[in-house]
Design a protein around this motif. Structure first.
Motif, PDB file in Angstrom:
ATOM      1  N   ASN A   1      28.803  57.103  40.370  1.00 17.52           N
ATOM      2  CA  ASN A   1      28.942  56.146  39.271  1.00 17.52           C
ATOM      3  C   ASN A   1      28.662  54.742  39.778  1.00 17.52           C
ATOM      4  OD1 ASN A   1      29.812  58.027  37.249  1.00 17.52           O
ATOM      5  ND2 ASN A   1      31.793  58.118  38.292  1.00 17.52           N
ATOM      6  N   ARG A   2      27.507  54.220  39.411  1.00 17.88           N
ATOM      7  CA  ARG A   2      27.133  52.889  39.872  1.00 17.88           C
ATOM      8  C   ARG A   2      28.026  51.821  39.268  1.00 17.88           C
ATOM      9  NH1 ARG A   2      21.263  52.433  38.132  1.00 17.88           N
ATOM     10  NH2 ARG A   2      21.585  54.383  37.026  1.00 17.88           N
ATOM     11  N   GLY A   3      28.454  50.897  40.106  1.00 20.66           N
ATOM     12  CA  GLY A   3      29.217  49.748  39.630  1.00 20.66           C
ATOM     13  C   GLY A   3      30.667  50.037  39.316  1.00 20.66           C
ATOM     14  N   LYS A   4      31.145  51.224  39.670  1.00 23.29           N
ATOM     15  CA  LYS A   4      32.539  51.560  39.350  1.00 23.29           C
ATOM     16  C   LYS A   4      33.510  50.762  40.213  1.00 23.29           C
ATOM     17  CE  LYS A   4      35.697  55.481  38.879  1.00 23.29           C
ATOM     18  NZ  LYS A   4      35.879  56.946  39.045  1.00 23.29           N
ATOM     19  N   ILE A   5      33.111  50.479  41.447  1.00 22.86           N
ATOM     20  CA  ILE A   5      33.960  49.704  42.360  1.00 22.86           C
ATOM     21  C   ILE A   5      33.615  48.230  42.188  1.00 22.86           C
ATOM     22  CG2 ILE A   5      34.622  49.319  44.755  1.00 22.86           C
ATOM     23  CD1 ILE A   5      35.415  52.048  43.772  1.00 22.86           C
ATOM     24  N   PHE A   6      34.622  47.414  41.815  1.00 24.06           N
ATOM     25  CA  PHE A   6      34.419  45.967  41.701  1.00 24.06           C
ATOM     26  C   PHE A   6      34.740  45.347  43.052  1.00 24.06           C
ATOM     27  CE2 PHE A   6      35.353  47.384  37.373  1.00 24.06           C
ATOM     28  CZ  PHE A   6      34.264  46.847  36.695  1.00 24.06           C
ATOM     29  N   THR A   7      33.687  44.922  43.718  1.00 22.95           N
ATOM     30  CA  THR A   7      33.862  44.470  45.102  1.00 22.95           C
ATOM     31  C   THR A   7      34.367  43.041  45.202  1.00 22.95           C
ATOM     32  OG1 THR A   7      31.523  43.802  45.196  1.00 22.95           O
ATOM     33  CG2 THR A   7      32.075  46.042  45.930  1.00 22.95           C
ATOM     34  N   PHE A   8      34.341  42.304  44.104  1.00 26.33           N
ATOM     35  CA  PHE A   8      34.811  40.912  44.147  1.00 26.33           C
ATOM     36  C   PHE A   8      35.772  40.696  42.979  1.00 26.33           C
ATOM     37  CE2 PHE A   8      34.872  36.393  44.571  1.00 26.33           C
ATOM     38  CZ  PHE A   8      34.476  36.142  45.889  1.00 26.33           C
ATOM     39  N   PRO A   9      37.072  40.568  43.253  1.00 24.36           N
ATOM     40  CA  PRO A   9      38.063  40.500  42.171  1.00 24.36           C
ATOM     41  C   PRO A   9      37.933  39.218  41.352  1.00 24.36           C
ATOM     42  CG  PRO A   9      39.096  40.094  44.296  1.00 24.36           C
ATOM     43  CD  PRO A   9      37.694  40.519  44.590  1.00 24.36           C
ATOM     44  N   HIS A  10      38.364  39.286  40.089  1.00 21.00           N
ATOM     45  CA  HIS A  10      38.235  38.139  39.180  1.00 21.00           C
ATOM     46  C   HIS A  10      39.029  36.942  39.665  1.00 21.00           C
ATOM     47  CE1 HIS A  10      35.871  40.276  36.255  1.00 21.00           C
ATOM     48  NE2 HIS A  10      36.775  41.254  36.168  1.00 21.00           N
ATOM     49  N   PHE A  11      40.207  37.165  40.231  1.00 21.71           N
ATOM     50  CA  PHE A  11      41.022  36.018  40.641  1.00 21.71           C
ATOM     51  C   PHE A  11      40.319  35.209  41.715  1.00 21.71           C
ATOM     52  CE2 PHE A  11      42.405  38.870  44.089  1.00 21.71           C
ATOM     53  CZ  PHE A  11      42.456  38.001  45.172  1.00 21.71           C
ATOM     54  N   LEU A  12      39.566  35.907  42.588  1.00 19.23           N
ATOM     55  CA  LEU A  12      38.891  35.198  43.667  1.00 19.23           C
ATOM     56  C   LEU A  12      37.680  34.428  43.139  1.00 19.23           C
ATOM     57  CD1 LEU A  12      39.176  34.682  46.664  1.00 19.23           C
ATOM     58  CD2 LEU A  12      37.712  36.657  47.112  1.00 19.23           C
ATOM     59  N   LYS A  13      37.056  34.967  42.083  1.00 20.97           N
ATOM     60  CA  LYS A  13      35.970  34.206  41.459  1.00 20.97           C
ATOM     61  C   LYS A  13      36.484  32.869  40.944  1.00 20.97           C
ATOM     62  CE  LYS A  13      32.994  38.079  40.023  1.00 20.97           C
ATOM     63  NZ  LYS A  13      32.346  38.754  38.887  1.00 20.97           N
ATOM     64  N   SER A  14      37.658  32.886  40.354  1.00 17.01           N
ATOM     65  CA  SER A  14      38.261  31.647  39.846  1.00 17.01           C
ATOM     66  C   SER A  14      38.530  30.684  40.992  1.00 17.01           C
ATOM     67  CB  SER A  14      39.564  31.964  39.110  1.00 17.01           C
ATOM     68  OG  SER A  14      39.324  32.829  38.025  1.00 17.01           O
ATOM     69  N   VAL A  15      39.009  31.200  42.098  1.00 19.39           N
ATOM     70  CA  VAL A  15      39.276  30.346  43.259  1.00 19.39           C
ATOM     71  C   VAL A  15      37.978  29.736  43.774  1.00 19.39           C
ATOM     72  CG1 VAL A  15      40.144  30.302  45.622  1.00 19.39           C
ATOM     73  CG2 VAL A  15      41.326  31.672  43.899  1.00 19.39           C
ATOM     74  N   VAL A  16      36.932  30.545  43.804  1.00 16.14           N
ATOM     75  CA  VAL A  16      35.640  30.045  44.279  1.00 16.14           C
ATOM     76  C   VAL A  16      35.134  28.924  43.369  1.00 16.14           C
ATOM     77  CG1 VAL A  16      33.217  30.634  44.651  1.00 16.14           C
ATOM     78  CG2 VAL A  16      35.005  32.217  45.386  1.00 16.14           C
ATOM     79  N   LYS A  17      35.246  29.133  42.076  1.00 17.19           N
ATOM     80  CA  LYS A  17      34.791  28.100  41.137  1.00 17.19           C
ATOM     81  C   LYS A  17      35.594  26.828  41.306  1.00 17.19           C
ATOM     82  CE  LYS A  17      33.168  31.445  37.691  1.00 17.19           C
ATOM     83  NZ  LYS A  17      33.461  32.108  36.399  1.00 17.19           N
ATOM     84  N   THR A  18      36.896  26.960  41.523  1.00 15.13           N
ATOM     85  CA  THR A  18      37.745  25.787  41.730  1.00 15.13           C
ATOM     86  C   THR A  18      37.359  25.065  43.015  1.00 15.13           C
ATOM     87  OG1 THR A  18      39.565  26.939  40.628  1.00 15.13           O
ATOM     88  CG2 THR A  18      40.137  25.011  41.950  1.00 15.13           C
ATOM     89  N   SER A  19      36.989  25.834  44.013  1.00  6.18           N
ATOM     90  CA  SER A  19      36.646  25.243  45.313  1.00  6.18           C
ATOM     91  C   SER A  19      35.251  24.645  45.334  1.00  6.18           C
ATOM     92  CB  SER A  19      36.741  26.309  46.409  1.00  6.18           C
ATOM     93  OG  SER A  19      38.009  26.883  46.427  1.00  6.18           O
ATOM     94  N   LEU A  20      34.460  24.894  44.298  1.00 11.75           N
ATOM     95  CA  LEU A  20      33.069  24.429  44.281  1.00 11.75           C
ATOM     96  C   LEU A  20      32.994  22.909  44.348  1.00 11.75           C
ATOM     97  CD1 LEU A  20      30.155  25.419  44.087  1.00 11.75           C
ATOM     98  CD2 LEU A  20      30.319  25.226  41.608  1.00 11.75           C
TER      99      LEU A  20
END
Length: 1389
Positions: A204-223
């Motif tokens: 099943n392609r894409g079943k594993i989310f390798t980058f969690p949503h909370f960390l995306k938010s942290v990355v955007k904040t750190s931009l």
């Protein structure tokens, strides 16, 4: 959050305020999280056991990038704002296993399991990235990945157990271009059933989310922080990440950095090459400086920032850009292809292009990258605090080693137009008859592994602008770059004299010969470089390979000429087998194009098994017990056990001198030395204890050297520190004062041992008996070969899990020791003796072992004993996990041998007498060495020699003790036998295979040579095996095809050879205990240890069979109710050793007898219950048994009868190889094995043992070279210098058949051993290589040297230098000189 390290592991948030900046990601995962999947196998990025997925997020494009990385090299602070996925993050026993886990299990691709989590993550990374591409959608259930990509994904992952074939099947099962029918033995479909993807665990392609949503938010904040150019520093951790060069130099020039040990890092992969034996106090991460990551493409070429990874550089070089001229695209493509052979994917993903060049410039690293970029005319930009310089790469390499304030900024690979421009008016004029000009660029490397992950013996790259005359056909070189590296020079060089000589000249043969002479004067390895003549010869071969097509006299038709940059023979025609029960084993056919394009993959395999239903579930190829939790990282090995409170860590300090008095030990005043808590030596052994570290029935050996060290590698003491890394570093700081005053020189060879009569006694009961009358046999002979010589090297175990132990003090003067050992009971006794306490005060527990092969028997005990001693003294838990280098230095390995033999024979090849003088290098202590002669002769007796005699000496030398390694002595004995056969054949100018047949045993002769072990006549299956393997018409067709190939090809030769084996095994007394618990589940204990050999699986099956006999047809499904538990010396006594290939069957018999006892107890109860109720279930029976007080535990100590204690194993193999005469590389085209496994207890397990043993044998006979310095200290001490087989070095066509032989009443359910005997079959590869060498020597010999061409000493291992030296180091020169003399047209290239 500012100033804190933020990242995720398997979706869980981690936020750290303070971190030791030298902490690796692997160390953090293993010590600060619950995840044990990533393993420490080498600490060098060379084995893949630690691979994890590292994911980054780009908030601008909203894209996640996923890369496999080596977590042992990745520094924890460098994963800020990254997400890490381990194998546990894919799936587990609670949430469900991932399809990768399930397929590894179902294809029987995990044995000891230590390497499996890393394999899973390498494959997962490849699948994830393939599925992100814009390729066409694959059929349902498949990935977008190709077979080749899938297999290459795990090319850098090492496995010592499986032989890789089932792992390759797992990888290929995901590829849309696979034919599922080609996949091997599995649990998803049976032989003959339709192989369809729906039967496989769904991808099943894409079943594993390798980058969690909370960390995306942290990355955007750190931009915003990143955009404003603020430094991302973790000040409390002494980790700095400047965002500009100004910021970098401010740091370097600040007071805080003056006098400190500062390390500048990008990918940190260099630490896998150059070990850090001391601690840095500050780290500067250069990846924050944007300019270092810029990639710019314009008319001048492609400029890469120095921090750009090698993987990213490959991607850019392969990009299709319409404006790029075809010649330029060709150059970029070939650079990319060569870069793809540097290291492995999980290293290339972190290693920077600039870092590789820096290692070459500062440390003389044997870099492939430097050489190919040098040939391409690369320039570099270097920056200091005050200025910037553009240098040619050649000038850069000549600079003094860079200091920390000189930064490599960028690397420019120029366009062809810029290279042309640089020559300007220097181009030589060309006549008006010129018809066309071409740019030619080729790269070459000679390395032990085709797909990379191995340093080259020599690498080279050549760029030329050539012009051809349409009238004369002559070719002229307008300009030429010839770059050579890795051959033992300080750095890669341009062969300027050769370039200047060739430019402007017509490429006639005489010109080429003169250029080669100049080249040999240029490529001169520095003194002390191993195989220096071989390396110089490679330079000649590669230049010839490059220029030959350009010379009209030497040009070869295009369809026969293939440049191969790997240094491994290109297969231009080769068989594809039709391997089934009704077909001939030797039938084969395949297209040239398929084989050439797929030359680096496993092309096909077949496994033929038969199993009956008489003893079900015994005999059924069920999946290995524990395989799924091995894939998911949940299986617990010793180093996975959580460290108890106040745990300390130990590391050996070992001698570097072979024989010296120890005058004192001090530690250098370094940061690492400050981490030492205490030092344990012989003086810390308690009163009443003894200085013993290990021992066998032949005697003990000391734990630590006392006042005298007797070999390099002998432990002197133990450094104890708060972490394993600190202990390892501190141990390297030891400064030992030695004295050799009044001591004789050490004995470092068997020859010196003989001169000084330094021998160990061989007990009379172990000294093998002569067979027949030697003098009578010699008198009968028509020909004799006298005092011929051959040598065998050592072999290191290379279990994936190094030696490890954990000792925990317990109440009442007791101690519990968790040890990765094959002999817990022996460890228990020796630990007790060292501490001076009773055996019952020592409890040794072993759950599973991450690979043993004999190395976890005697050689594991010193680690357990040292741990126990430290823990006993300090009254704190102490654990040890040897770093790979220490393990390789101190552990010993297989016995090296020197053999002289004299043989008498008749003109028809029948041998009448053989005498062997054998010198065995035992090392400094006896270990098990006195038993090795018996084993050697046992395997040597596989042929009917007429008469056989021997003089065997076990030599005591000042080297680390050698010990038992898989098929100890038998591997060498089989090799000796084949060497004699080959020599006789060469003497008589006969086909060696005819000589083999002539000297095969009859039943009468095998009884004479082996006595009662031979059993009854029908048990002697070897003639039938040989008949099936080689007596068919197709075998002789293959022989003819090999001869035809060799006639048509001058620079590649093939050989084909078959060998039989006769391997005697001995059963030993073994305990077993079966207990039925209240809920009717079943728990089983055995004396044997699960090493990956499938012992638990077979025991589980036999338990279900044994207890199932209570029911009609064994109808109750008991298999899932059975659990096998760990070895525990206070629970199961008289456990003995897990060794010699027979522990599984012995344990099974002990368990079967225990089950019989229980069945007898339950039988009458079941009958009485059946009188009341028609059907009695297992649960009801056990419930009633508990209520009526039936003893539901039974144990047995099974002792084999004298008439069944020993038996013989039979098998045969035929192998075909191709040797590249230019490099000495041997490609194993095909191997077919037939092995008599009796009635297999589990065909899948036995198949895995056979394939794994065979590939390990290939390593011994072909690849694995143990190198020692002049003091006997092992210097082939890691993955950089010691090369075991990999997926790209196993047979391209790999076929195995289990012969299911007749019922044998005296053996355990008619089964036979499978762990060690098949290793002996790998000598077929060595013999086939000899045939290819013989063909080469015949090709290049003169009339007066023909006889010497056939007979030659061919030692093992047959590494590339050995093979090429025997083929001839000057064949190119001889060929050109002969051509000039005779003007004969060439055969081919």
């Amino acid at each position: 959050m500012e100033g804190k390290l933020v990242f995720a592991v398997n979706g869980k948030r981690f936020e750290l305020a303070e971190v030791d900046p030298s902490t690796s990601l692997l160390e953090f995962l293993r010590t600060r999280t619950r995840f044990t999947g990533p393993k420490l196998g080498c600490g060098e990025g060379g084995c893949g056991a630690c691979v994890v997925l590292l994911s980054t997020y780009d908030p601008v494009s909203d894209q996640v990038k996923d890369l496999s990385v080596s977590s042992c090299l990745t520094l924890l602070c460098s994963v800020h704002l990254c997400s890490i996925t381990t194998t546990e993050g894919l799936g587990n026993s609670r949430d469900g296993f991932h399809p990768i886990h399930q397929r590894f299990t179902g294809f029987h691709a995990s044995q000891c399991g230590f390497c499996t989590p890393g394999m899973c993550m390498s494959l997962f990374s490849a699948l994830t990235n393939a599925d992100k591409t814009n390729r066409p959608e694959p059929p349902n259930g498949f990935s977008k990945i190709t077979k080749l990509e899938a297999e290459k994904a795990i090319a850098g992952n090492l496995c010592r157990c499986t032989g890789y074939r089932p792992i390759a099947d797992v990888c290929r099962s995901f590829a849309a271009d696979v034919d599922l029918e080609d996949l091997g033995l599995n649990t998803f479909w049976k032989k003959g059933e339709d192989a369809i993807v729906s039967k496989l665990p769904r991808h099943n392609r894409g079943k594993i989310f390798t980058f969690p949503h909370f960390l995306k938010s942290v990355v955007k904040t750190s931009l915003d922080t990143l955009m404003n150019g603020k430094n991302t520093n973790f000040l409390d951790s002494q980790w700095y990440r400047p965002t500009s060069f100004d910021g970098l130099y401010q740091l370097l020039n600040s007071n805080a950095f003056i006098g400190s040990r500062t390390k500048l890092v990008v990918g940190n992969t260099g630490s896998g090459v150059y070990k850090e034996n001391n601690i840095y106090d500050k780290y500067i991460d250069l990846k924050g400086i944007p300019e270092l990551s810029v990639i710019k493409r314009d008319h001048t070429g492609i400029s890469f920032g120095a921090a750009v990874t090698i993987s990213r550089a490959i991607e850019v070089l392969k990009e299709n850009v319409d404006s790029v001229p075809s010649a330029e695209k060709m150059v970029f493509d070939k650079i990319a292809d060569h870069l793809d052979k540097v290291a492995s994917p999980f290293v290339r993903n972190m290693a920077s292009l600039g870092g590789n060049l820096i290692m070459a410039q500062k440390f003389q690293f044997a870099s492939d990258v430097t050489t190919i970029l040098l040939a391409a005319g690369t320039t570099v930009c270097v920056r200091t605090a005050s200025d910037r310089r553009i240098l040619s790469l050649e000038d850069f390499l000549e600079w003094p080693p860079l200091d920390e304030k000189t930064i490599l900024v960028s690397i420019l690979i120029p366009s062809i137009s810029m290279v042309e421009l640089s020559y300007g008016t220097e181009q030589h004029s060309v006549s008006s008859h010129r018809s066309k000009s071409n740019i030619i660029f080729e790269t070459y490397r000679a390395a032990p592994r085709p797909l990379g992950n191995a340093v080259s013996y020599l690498n080279s790259a050549f760029l030329a602008h050539v012009s051809s005359d349409k009238i004369t056909g002559n070719t002229v070189l307008l300009y030429l770059h010839l770059a050579f590296g890795a051959y033992g020079s300080e750095h890669a060089i341009r062969a300027r004299k050769v370039e200047n000589f060739l430019v402007g000249k017509v490429l006639e043969v005489s010109v080429l010969l003169e250029a080669i002479k100049l080249l040999k004067e240029t490529i001169i390895p520095k003194q002390g470089t191993p195989h220096s003549s071989y390396r110089s010869s490679l330079a000649v071969a590669f230049l010839f390979k490059f220029l030959q097509p350009l010379s009209k006299d030497l040009a070869v038709p295009e369809n026969n000429y293939h440049n191969n940059a790997s240094g491994v023979a290109v297969i231009t025609e080769h068989p594809n087998e039709n391997f089934n029960r009704n077909s001939d084993l030797s039938h084969h056919e395949a297209s040239n194009s398929e084989l050439f394009n797929s030359s680096s993959v496993l092309l096909s395999s077949n496994q033929m098994i038969q199993y009956g239903k008489e003893y079900q579930p015994v005999g059924v190829p069920i999946e290995k017990v524990g395989a799924e939790i091995q894939t998911s990282g949940e299986a617990i090995y010793v180093d996975d056990i959580p460290s108890p409170k106040d745990c300390l860590y130990g590391a050996f300090v070992y001698s570097t001198h072979p024989l010296a008095c120890i005058k004192g030990i001090k530690f250098n005043p370094t940061l690492a030395s400050e981490k030492i808590i205490t030092y344990i030596s012989v003086n810390d052994i308690p009163a009443g204890g003894k200085n013993v570290g290990s021992g066998t029935m032949f005697g003990t050996e000391p734990l630590f050297a006392d006042s005298l060290t007797e070999c390099a590698g002998q432990p002197l003491g133990l450094v104890v520190a708060e972490t394993q890394r600190y202990a390892n570093m501190a141990a390297k700081q030891a400064n030992v004062q030695y004295s050799t005053e009044n001591l004789e020189p050490p004995i470092l060879s068997v020859e010196e041992a003989v001169r000084r009569s330094s021998f160990f006694d061989i007990p009379p009961f172990l000294y093998p008996q002569n067979v027949g009358n030697l003098s009578g046999g010699m008198a009968e002979a028509e020909h004799k070969i006298l005092s011929a010589e051959v040598k065998l090297g050592s072999q290191y175990y290379f279990y994936m899990e190094t030696q490890t132990s954990l000792a925990v003090p317990d109440e009442d003067n007791c101690i519990v020791v968790y040890s990765s050992t094959q002999c817990p009971e022996t460890a228990q006794g020796l630990i007790a003796k060292c501490l001076g306490i009773p055996d019952h005060n020592v409890r040794v527990i072993t759950r599973r072992v991450g690979g043993g092969f004999g190395g976890k028997a005697v050689r594991a005990i010193p680690v357990a004993t040292a741990c126990a001693l430290a823990a006993y003294k300090l009254q704190r838990p102490v654990r040890m996990y040897l770093d790979r280098q220490t393990d390789m230095v101190i552990t010993g390995g297989r016995h090296p041998m020197k053999i002289n033999y004299s043989v008498g024979f008749k003109s028809d090849g029948k041998i009448t007498a053989l005498h062997v003088d054998l010198l065995i290098n035992a090392g400094i202590t006896k270990d098990v060495s006195p038993s090795i002669p018996y084993n050697v002769v046992g395997a040597l007796r596989k042929y009917n020699w007429g008469a056989l005699s021997f003089d065997i000496k076990v030599c005591r030398t000042n080297l680390p003790s050698k010990s038992a390694m898989r098929a100890p002595g038998e591997a060498q004995g089989s090799f000796i036998a084949e060497t004699v056969i080959e020599h006789v054949a060469a003497y008589l100018s006969m086909d060696a295979n005819l000589v083999r047949n002539k000297n095969l045993h009859t039943y009468e002769s095998i009884k004479m040579f082996y006595g009662s072990s031979a059993g009854e006549n029908p048990e002697y299956t070897l003639p039938a095996i040989v008949d099936e393997l080689i007596s068919s018409r197709s075998y002789f067709d293959r022989l003819e095809m090999v001869r035809h190939f060799n006639f048509c090809n001058k620079w590649r030769k093939r050989g084909i050879s078959w060998v039989p084996i006769v391997h005697q095994v001995t059963l030993r007394p073994t305990p077993g205990k079966v207990s039925i618990l209240n809920d009717s589940s079943i728990v089983v204990e055995v004396g044997g240890v699960e090493l990956g050999q499938g012992l638990w699986t077979k025991v589980k099956q036999i338990t279900a069979f044994g207890l199932g006999q209570l029911f009609e047809g064994g109808s109750q499904k008991l298999l899932d109710r059975v659990r096998i538990i760990q070895a525990d010396t206070l629970s199961m006594v008289q456990g003995g050793w897990t060794a010699g290939s027979t522990t599984s069957e012995s344990s099974c018999e002990a368990v079967r007898l225990s089950c019989s006892i229980l069945a007898d107890r339950l039988k009458s109860l079941k009958q009485s219950l059946e009188e009341k109720i028609s059907s009695v279930s297992w649960e009801t029976l056990i419930s009633q048994a508990n209520m009526q007080g039936v003893n539901l535990s039974a144990s047995t100590y099974w002792v084999p009868g004298t008439d069944s204690m020993q038996y013989l194993n039979y098998g045969a193999a035929i192998s075909e190889v191709e040797v590249d005469i230019a490099t000495g590389a041997t490609t194993i085209i095909r191997s077919d094995l037939i092995y008599d496994c009796g009635q297999s207890l589990n065909p899948a397990v036995d198949m895995g043992q056979i394939e794994g043993a065979f590939v390990q044998g290939i390593g011994f006979f072909m690849y694995e070279e143990v190198v020692e310095n002049s003091d006997g200290l092992v210097v082939s001490d890691g993955t950089w210098t010691y090369k075991i087989p990999t997926i790209d070095t196993i047979p391209k066509h790999f076929n195995v058949k289990l012969l299911s032989s007749r019922h044998h009443q005296k053996r355990v359910l008619s089964s036979k051993a499978s762990g060690e005997p098949p290793l002996l079959l790998a000598v077929s590869v060595h013999c086939a290589t000899r045939e290819a060498i013989r063909a080469t020597r015949t090709e290049f010999s003169t009339n007066d040297t023909k006889s010497s061409a056939l007979a030659f000493q061919f030692d093992a291992p047959a590494t590339m230098p050995v093979v090429k030296e025997l083929c001839g180091l000057n064949n190119v020169e001889k060929y050109l000189e002969t051509f000039i003399t005779t003007r004969q047209p060439p055969k081919d290239a």
